[in-house]
Write a protein that holds these residues in place. Structure first.
Motif, PDB file in Angstrom:
ATOM      1  N   SER A  37      26.674  32.465  44.917  1.00  0.00           N
ATOM      2  CA  SER A  37      27.338  32.565  46.217  1.00  0.00           C
ATOM      3  C   SER A  37      28.668  33.320  46.120  1.00  0.00           C
ATOM      4  O   SER A  37      29.394  33.219  45.134  1.00  0.00           O
ATOM      5  CB  SER A  37      27.577  31.173  46.810  1.00  0.00           C
ATOM      6  OG  SER A  37      28.600  30.498  46.104  1.00  0.00           O
ATOM      7  N   ASP A  39      31.264  32.646  47.784  1.00  0.00           N
ATOM      8  CA  ASP A  39      32.337  31.647  47.745  1.00  0.00           C
ATOM      9  C   ASP A  39      32.678  31.274  46.305  1.00  0.00           C
ATOM     10  O   ASP A  39      33.840  31.183  45.939  1.00  0.00           O
ATOM     11  CB  ASP A  39      31.946  30.385  48.523  1.00  0.00           C
ATOM     12  CG  ASP A  39      31.997  30.582  50.022  1.00  0.00           C
ATOM     13  OD1 ASP A  39      32.654  31.534  50.484  1.00  0.00           O
ATOM     14  OD2 ASP A  39      31.366  29.788  50.733  1.00  0.00           O
ATOM     15  N   TYR A  40      31.673  31.061  45.486  1.00  0.00           N
ATOM     16  CA  TYR A  40      31.908  30.711  44.083  1.00  0.00           C
ATOM     17  C   TYR A  40      32.489  31.902  43.319  1.00  0.00           C
ATOM     18  O   TYR A  40      33.477  31.772  42.589  1.00  0.00           O
ATOM     19  CB  TYR A  40      30.609  30.248  43.417  1.00  0.00           C
ATOM     20  CG  TYR A  40      30.760  30.026  41.938  1.00  0.00           C
ATOM     21  CD1 TYR A  40      31.392  28.890  41.458  1.00  0.00           C
ATOM     22  CD2 TYR A  40      30.309  30.964  41.015  1.00  0.00           C
ATOM     23  CE1 TYR A  40      31.567  28.693  40.091  1.00  0.00           C
ATOM     24  CE2 TYR A  40      30.482  30.765  39.657  1.00  0.00           C
ATOM     25  CZ  TYR A  40      31.106  29.634  39.202  1.00  0.00           C
ATOM     26  OH  TYR A  40      31.289  29.450  37.856  1.00  0.00           O
ATOM     27  N   GLN A  43      36.310  32.629  44.046  1.00  0.00           N
ATOM     28  CA  GLN A  43      37.325  31.576  43.954  1.00  0.00           C
ATOM     29  C   GLN A  43      38.467  32.012  43.044  1.00  0.00           C
ATOM     30  O   GLN A  43      38.259  32.697  42.050  1.00  0.00           O
ATOM     31  CB  GLN A  43      36.726  30.285  43.384  1.00  0.00           C
ATOM     32  CG  GLN A  43      35.795  29.573  44.311  1.00  0.00           C
ATOM     33  CD  GLN A  43      35.135  28.383  43.631  1.00  0.00           C
ATOM     34  OE1 GLN A  43      35.286  28.166  42.429  1.00  0.00           O
ATOM     35  NE2 GLN A  43      34.385  27.622  44.398  1.00  0.00           N
TER      36      GLN A  43
END
Length: 166
Positions: A37, A39-40, A43
């Motif tokens: 993802s 998002d991961y 980060q």
């Protein structure tokens, strides 16, 4: 008596719902979908582990090393460049197992480009959108292989190598 039964059913239902919610989140964070993802991958926090890492070589325009069981995220190099500079990452990495990505992030951790490694040994080309610092990050899950990337640029850039423990 009937009210007590209803209250008991409601309480048990809430407990089951909470347990499913908590365990579902934990299962997702260990899934391949989570590691893929955006998002991961974008980060700020970098956590990583590696079974072994050997033959690390930092050269003026690149980096290489062999690794086993890499899981997590690591910014391996940072580039400082001007807007419009074309960057070519000459990727000769070979991944033998696991999931492995090369990602370029801007200083705000927005993804500029990402690629899942497939052992094709192709270049990753992008143009710097704004003056500033950019991160070359790797991310993986149980990945084993060799990372080998050389950085080429159409204009002068600054390249900083990052240690595994930075």
């Amino acid at each position: 008596m009937k009210n007590r039964k209803i209250v008991s059913i409601v309480i048990i239902s809430v407990i089951i719902f909470v347990l499913l919610l908590v365990s579902g989140g934990a299962l997702f964070k260990n899934s391949t979908m989570y590691y893929r993802s955006d998002d991961y991958l974008s980060q700020v926090k970098e956590e990583r582990s590696v079974g072994s890492m050997q033959d690390e070589k930092n050269v003026a325009d690149g980096k290489s090393f062999d690794f086993e069981q890499f899981t997590g995220k690591w910014t391996v190099m940072e580039i400082t460049a001007r807007k419009g500079t074309e960057i070519i990452l000459q990727d000769q990495s070979e991944i033998r197992e696991g999931l492995f990505y090369i990602i370029v992030l801007d200083s705000d951790y927005n993804i500029i480009i990402k690629r899942e490694e497939s052992n094709e040994n192709t270049n990753i080309t992008f143009t710097i959108p704004e003056d500033g610092e950019y991160r070359i990050r790797i991310a993986g899950k149980n990945a084993t292989g060799q990372f080998n990337v050389m950085v080429r640029a159409s204009e002068e850039i600054s390249l900083l190598h990052k240690d595994f423990f930075d």
